[in-house]
Write an enzyme that holds these catalytic residues in place. Structure first.
Site, PDB file in Angstrom:
ATOM      1  N   SER A  90       0.824  -1.213   0.000  1.00  0.00           N
ATOM      2  CA  SER A  90       0.000   0.000   0.000  1.00  0.00           C
ATOM      3  C   SER A  90       0.856   1.261   0.000  1.00  0.00           C
ATOM      4  O   SER A  90       2.018   1.254   0.405  1.00  0.00           O
ATOM      5  CB  SER A  90      -0.905   0.028   1.233  1.00  0.00           C
TER       6      SER A  90
HETATM    7  N1  SAH Z   1      -0.412  -5.355   3.859  1.00  0.00           N
HETATM    8  C1  SAH Z   1       0.348  -5.610   2.670  1.00  0.00           C
HETATM    9  C2  SAH Z   1      -0.378  -5.199   1.402  1.00  0.00           C
HETATM   10  C3  SAH Z   1      -1.210  -6.216   0.995  1.00  0.00           C
HETATM   11  S1  SAH Z   1      -2.019  -6.317  -0.528  1.00  0.00           S
HETATM   12  C4  SAH Z   1       1.726  -4.971   2.716  1.00  0.00           C
HETATM   13  O1  SAH Z   1       2.022  -4.231   3.642  1.00  0.00           O
HETATM   14  O2  SAH Z   1       2.505  -5.247   1.800  1.00  0.00           O
HETATM   15  C5  SAH Z   1      -3.302  -7.394   0.059  1.00  0.00           C
HETATM   16  C6  SAH Z   1      -2.860  -8.776   0.413  1.00  0.00           C
HETATM   17  O3  SAH Z   1      -3.999  -9.466   0.942  1.00  0.00           O
HETATM   18  C7  SAH Z   1      -2.386  -9.603  -0.784  1.00  0.00           C
HETATM   19  O4  SAH Z   1      -1.117 -10.108  -0.537  1.00  0.00           O
HETATM   20  C8  SAH Z   1      -3.433 -10.705  -0.889  1.00  0.00           C
HETATM   21  O5  SAH Z   1      -2.924 -11.926  -1.348  1.00  0.00           O
HETATM   22  C9  SAH Z   1      -3.919 -10.808   0.548  1.00  0.00           C
HETATM   23  N2  SAH Z   1      -5.238 -11.424   0.712  1.00  0.00           N
HETATM   24  C10 SAH Z   1      -6.320 -11.297  -0.083  1.00  0.00           C
HETATM   25  N3  SAH Z   1      -7.342 -12.012   0.406  1.00  0.00           N
HETATM   26  C11 SAH Z   1      -6.890 -12.586   1.560  1.00  0.00           C
HETATM   27  C12 SAH Z   1      -7.484 -13.465   2.508  1.00  0.00           C
HETATM   28  N4  SAH Z   1      -8.737 -13.916   2.390  1.00  0.00           N
HETATM   29  N5  SAH Z   1      -6.746 -13.864   3.554  1.00  0.00           N
HETATM   30  C13 SAH Z   1      -5.452 -13.457   3.698  1.00  0.00           C
HETATM   31  N6  SAH Z   1      -4.832 -12.651   2.816  1.00  0.00           N
HETATM   32  C14 SAH Z   1      -5.552 -12.216   1.766  1.00  0.00           C
END
Ligand code: SAH
Length: 239
Positions: A90
């Site tokens: 993000s």
């Molecule tokens: N917080 C992260 C940004 C994440 S982008 C950072 O600091 O880099 C969102 C992430 O959520 C992705 O990696 C995606 O694979 C994950 N995601 C999506 N659905 C999810 C779920 N049901 N459970 C766990 N992770 C999930």
């Protein structure tokens, strides 16, 4: 005598080649700290994040270590970046905003859904909180876990799973941070929120603009506040 001279000459050569290099190396490391300082000041504090615990954590975590090498030079710019598997780290401001709003710090137990690169989890851990983080894509979960361990974040547990179900063994959580966009707030996450706990979560249609919500639990009731429009990658479900 000759041996001594050779020894002294060797030291001089060593000094000549080695010592001038050291400042260059630390200058490079400093350079990133300066960029990070500017990021915190100009992109995050200037836009209203004022909590000193959050700002200090953002100042400490080396964001450039959480992005692929090809993206490293953009690490302190005001934008999300690709981290592989179609996912993104993000924008720094959003990470700061979502961190501040759940009041992290020592003694707090926080669950993050969507580990991705591990950056948001590291920022939460840098506040002194105990952090639990869940990622659904095994490759991202593995690389984030390795990175977080290498960088020395100890108050952090990570697992690969569908975060829809939360992490019941460690509940209740003082705060839950969801970093993927859901169409509704998963009921297990509300159940795992402590009394007085806070959840920040983007809710809305995938691939469009969503609303960042702050959910507060008081006993058996929850209230919700709309914070701002955001755009997150979609919340996936395990098949
Ligand atoms: N917080 C992260 C940004 C994440 S982008 C950072 O600091 O880099 C969102 C992430 O959520 C992705 O990696 C995606 O694979 C994950 N995601 C999506 N659905 C999810 C779920 N049901 N459970 C766990 N992770 C999930």
């Amino acid at each position: 005598m000759r041996i001594q001279c050779e020894f002294i000459a060797a030291i001089l050569i060593f000094s000549f080649f080695c010592f001038p290099l050291s400042p260059t190396v630390s200058a490079a490391a400093d350079e990133r700290a300066r960029e990070r300082h500017a990021m915190v000041k100009e992109q995050i504090a200037a836009r209203g994040v004022t909590d000193p615990v959050t700002l200090k954590a953002l100042q400490q975590v080396p964001r450039h270590r959480f992005v692929p090498a090809a993206q490293s030079r953009y690490a302190y710019e005001d934008r999300p970046l690709p981290i592989g598997q179609g996912q993104t780290i993000s924008q720094p401001f959003i990470v700061g905003y979502m961190t501040e709003i759940i009041h992290p710090g020592p003694g707090k137990k926080i669950l993050e859904i969507g580990t991705g690169s591990g950056y948001q989890a590291a920022v939460l851990a840098a506040t002194g909180a105990q952090v639990y983080t869940i990622e659904i894509i095994p490759e991202l979960a593995a690389s984030a876990a390795a990175r977080l361990q290498q960088l020395g974040y100890r108050k952090l547990m990570a697992k690969t799973a569908d975060g829809y179900y939360g992490w019941a063994e460690h509940a209740p959580f003082d705060a839950i941070v969801v970093t993927a966009a859901t169409e509704f707030v998963p009921p297990p996450l509300i159940e795992q929120l402590a009394d007085g706990g806070l959840m920040v979560i983007p809710v809305g249609t995938p691939y469009f603009v969503q609303t960042l919500l702050l959910i507060q639990r008081q006993g058996e009731t929850t209230s919700s506040t709309n914070l701002m429009p955001v755009r997150f990658v979609p919340f996936k479900r395990a098949e």
